[in-house]
Design an enzyme around this catalytic site. Structure first.
Site, short mmCIF file in Angstrom:
data_model
loop_
_atom_site.label_atom_id
_atom_site.label_comp_id
_atom_site.label_asym_id
_atom_site.label_seq_id
_atom_site.Cartn_x
_atom_site.Cartn_y
_atom_site.Cartn_z
N HIS A 197 3.33 5.05 -11.13
CA HIS A 197 4.23 4.50 -10.12
C HIS A 197 3.93 3.01 -9.99
O HIS A 197 2.78 2.59 -9.96
CB HIS A 197 4.00 5.22 -8.79
N ASN A 247 8.76 -2.35 -6.42
CA ASN A 247 8.52 -0.93 -6.16
C ASN A 247 9.86 -0.25 -5.91
O ASN A 247 10.51 -0.50 -4.89
CB ASN A 247 7.60 -0.80 -4.95
N CYS A 289 7.56 8.10 -2.95
CA CYS A 289 7.30 7.45 -4.25
C CYS A 289 6.79 8.43 -5.30
O CYS A 289 6.82 8.14 -6.50
CB CYS A 289 6.31 6.31 -4.08
O1 UT7 Z 1 4.63 2.99 -3.13
C1 UT7 Z 1 3.48 3.31 -2.39
C2 UT7 Z 1 3.49 2.54 -1.15
N1 UT7 Z 1 3.08 1.19 -1.18
C3 UT7 Z 1 1.96 0.68 -1.71
O2 UT7 Z 1 1.33 1.22 -2.54
C4 UT7 Z 1 1.52 -0.65 -1.19
C5 UT7 Z 1 0.05 -0.67 -0.94
N2 UT7 Z 1 -0.42 -1.89 -0.32
C6 UT7 Z 1 -0.29 -3.11 -0.86
O3 UT7 Z 1 0.28 -3.26 -1.92
C7 UT7 Z 1 -0.89 -4.31 -0.13
O4 UT7 Z 1 -1.66 -3.83 0.94
C8 UT7 Z 1 0.17 -5.33 0.37
C9 UT7 Z 1 0.76 -6.05 -0.81
C10 UT7 Z 1 1.24 -4.59 1.16
C11 UT7 Z 1 -0.49 -6.36 1.28
O5 UT7 Z 1 -1.57 -6.99 0.64
P1 UT7 Z 1 -2.95 -7.17 1.42
O6 UT7 Z 1 -3.83 -7.94 0.51
O7 UT7 Z 1 -3.40 -5.82 1.85
O8 UT7 Z 1 -2.52 -8.12 2.63
P2 UT7 Z 1 -2.55 -7.84 4.20
O9 UT7 Z 1 -1.48 -6.89 4.59
O10 UT7 Z 1 -3.94 -7.54 4.63
O11 UT7 Z 1 -2.16 -9.27 4.73
C12 UT7 Z 1 -2.97 -10.41 4.46
C13 UT7 Z 1 -2.31 -11.63 5.09
C14 UT7 Z 1 -1.93 -11.42 6.55
O12 UT7 Z 1 -2.17 -12.65 7.23
P3 UT7 Z 1 -3.52 -12.87 8.11
O13 UT7 Z 1 -3.51 -11.77 9.12
O14 UT7 Z 1 -4.63 -12.77 7.11
O15 UT7 Z 1 -3.30 -14.23 8.67
C15 UT7 Z 1 -0.45 -11.16 6.52
O16 UT7 Z 1 0.19 -11.55 7.71
O17 UT7 Z 1 -1.08 -11.93 4.41
C16 UT7 Z 1 -0.01 -12.04 5.37
N3 UT7 Z 1 1.22 -11.59 4.74
C17 UT7 Z 1 2.05 -12.42 4.07
N4 UT7 Z 1 2.00 -13.73 3.82
C18 UT7 Z 1 2.98 -14.25 3.06
C19 UT7 Z 1 1.73 -10.34 4.70
N5 UT7 Z 1 2.87 -10.32 3.98
C20 UT7 Z 1 3.08 -11.60 3.59
C21 UT7 Z 1 4.09 -12.20 2.81
N6 UT7 Z 1 3.99 -13.53 2.57
N7 UT7 Z 1 5.11 -11.51 2.28
#
Ligand code: UT7
Length: 332
Positions: free
Chosen positions: A259, A289, A115
């Site tokens: 980004h 992204n 990225c």
């Molecule tokens: O380009 C550079 C690379 N990428 C980034 O910069 C991305 C950086 N990270 C992020 O943007 C965030 O960490 C995410 C958007 C990927 C995730 O957000 P988060 O607030 O960190 O959520 P999480 O991964 O901790 O997941 C929270 C909950 C989980 O459920 P439980 O374990 O709390 O029951 C996941 O299973 O959300 C669930 N979850 C979803 N639910 C509905 C994960 N993805 C989804 C989804 N829809 N698409």
């Protein structure tokens, strides 16, 4: 004395025709529009058509950038394509783009910094121009992430989109001000670039395939929370580094073109730097992204709608797999 600087004399971008909204995607992958918007700010993404490859997207973006710059395609003597989704393992996608554009001279190469690729590509183009090894460079970010995301993994597949953006850099010499002299920062061009990598963090963002390791293409894997944390810290730090190196403050920066990974990351950076979010160019809601393409796509958006104007100071910054991150400060 020669003191070449690189001017950004044109930009262009291209997004594939097909738009996939959160609602359409959520049904397929067990997510919801609310979750995606709340956690990321993303509302839709563009997805390349079957058979449409990264170099096709790049070619369109380049044609628009060349047109915008008002140069002849024959002027280009360097093509740098930042991509993590090359058409083939080799040759470089940049050579495909070069051929499609009908460029018959100079060099073409890919840059792989995920990225952060566009910022790394800008640094490569800038350094070639500053040393006099190239005069007119196309620097492109182009990606088809729809081909490497795991469509069974709702935690990552909702985050990415396809697209391409390009800029034309041209050597400017003899404008009367040498690097380091008073007034250097007032003349248009790239003022400085700042690149960093730390390979210890490979496992928080990678693709589980590759020609040497597995002989497969593989899928993107990410520990989202970890990447999030590094993104806010490192992007705030590199913005300050770029300002310090040029003896300016963040208040002097007219536009930050970051980004576009997640709106919450941008909120975090804005808070940490004390910069109003209104000075950030934001396209993540429409483009999602697009990895190396996200900065030139956002830049083109803001240049064409008149937000970024001649004389503005523009800070571009990105972080991605590697980890690799960096910034470029540009007087438009
Ligand atoms: O380009 C550079 C690379 N990428 C980034 O910069 C991305 C950086 N990270 C992020 O943007 C965030 O960490 C995410 C958007 C990927 C995730 O957000 P988060 O607030 O960190 O959520 P999480 O991964 O901790 O997941 C929270 C909950 C989980 O459920 P439980 O374990 O709390 O029951 C996941 O299973 O959300 C669930 N979850 C979803 N639910 C509905 C994960 N993805 C989804 C989804 N829809 N698409």
């Amino acid at each position: 004395m020669n003191d070449y600087r690189s001017r950004l004399i044109g930009c262009g971008s291209y997004l594939p025709e097909t738009v996939v909204t959160n609602a359409e995607l959520a049904q397929r992958v067990g997510s919801s529009d609310d979750w995606i918007v709340e956690r990321t700010g993303i509302r839709q993404r563009h997805i390349a058509a079957d058979g449409q490859v990264t170099s096709d997207l790049a070619e369109q973006a380049c044609r628009r950038a060349i047109d915008h710059a008002g140069i002849d395609v024959g002027d280009v003597d360097l093509v740098v394509v930042a991509t993590t989704t090359p058409d083939d393992t080799f040759p470089a996608t940049a050579t495909r783009v070069q051929a499609k554009l009908g460029i018959r001279r100079g060099a073409a190469m890919d840059v792989q910094a995920v990225c952060a690729g566009f910022v790394f590509g800008l640094a490569v183009g800038d350094n070639f121009i500053r040393t006099g090894q190239a005069r007119t460079a196309l620097v492109v970010g182009a990606e088809t992430y729809s081909r490497i995301v795991d469509w069974e993994d709702r935690g990552t597949c909702v985050l990415f989109g396809d697209g391409a953006g390009a800029v034309v850099l041209q050597s400017a010499n003899g404008d009367g001000v040498a690097r380091g002299e008073a007034g250097w920062g007032e003349a248009p061009g790239i003022l400085s670039t700042h690149l960093h990598s730390d390979g210890r963090f490979r496992d928080i963002l990678y693709v589980d395939g590759g020609p040497s390791a597995t002989q497969t293409v593989g899928h993107l894997r990410m520990s989202g929370r970890e990447v999030f944390r590094h993104a806010v810290t490192n992007l705030a730090a590199v913005a300050e580094e770029a300002c310090r190196a040029n003896g300016i403050s963040l208040n002097d920066v007219d536009w930050i073109v970051p980004h576009q990974a997640n709106l919450r990351i941008l909120d975090g950076i804005a808070r940490k730097l004390g910069v109003p979010e209104g000075r950030f160019v934001i396209t993540v809601d429409r483009h999602a992204n697009t990895s190396a393409a996200s900065i030139p796509l956002a830049l083109d958006d803001a240049v064409r709608d008149g937000r970024i104007k001649a004389g503005d100071l523009v800070l571009m910054e990105a972080i991605g797999g590697g980890l690799s991150w960096g910034a470029a400060l540009v007087r438009w």
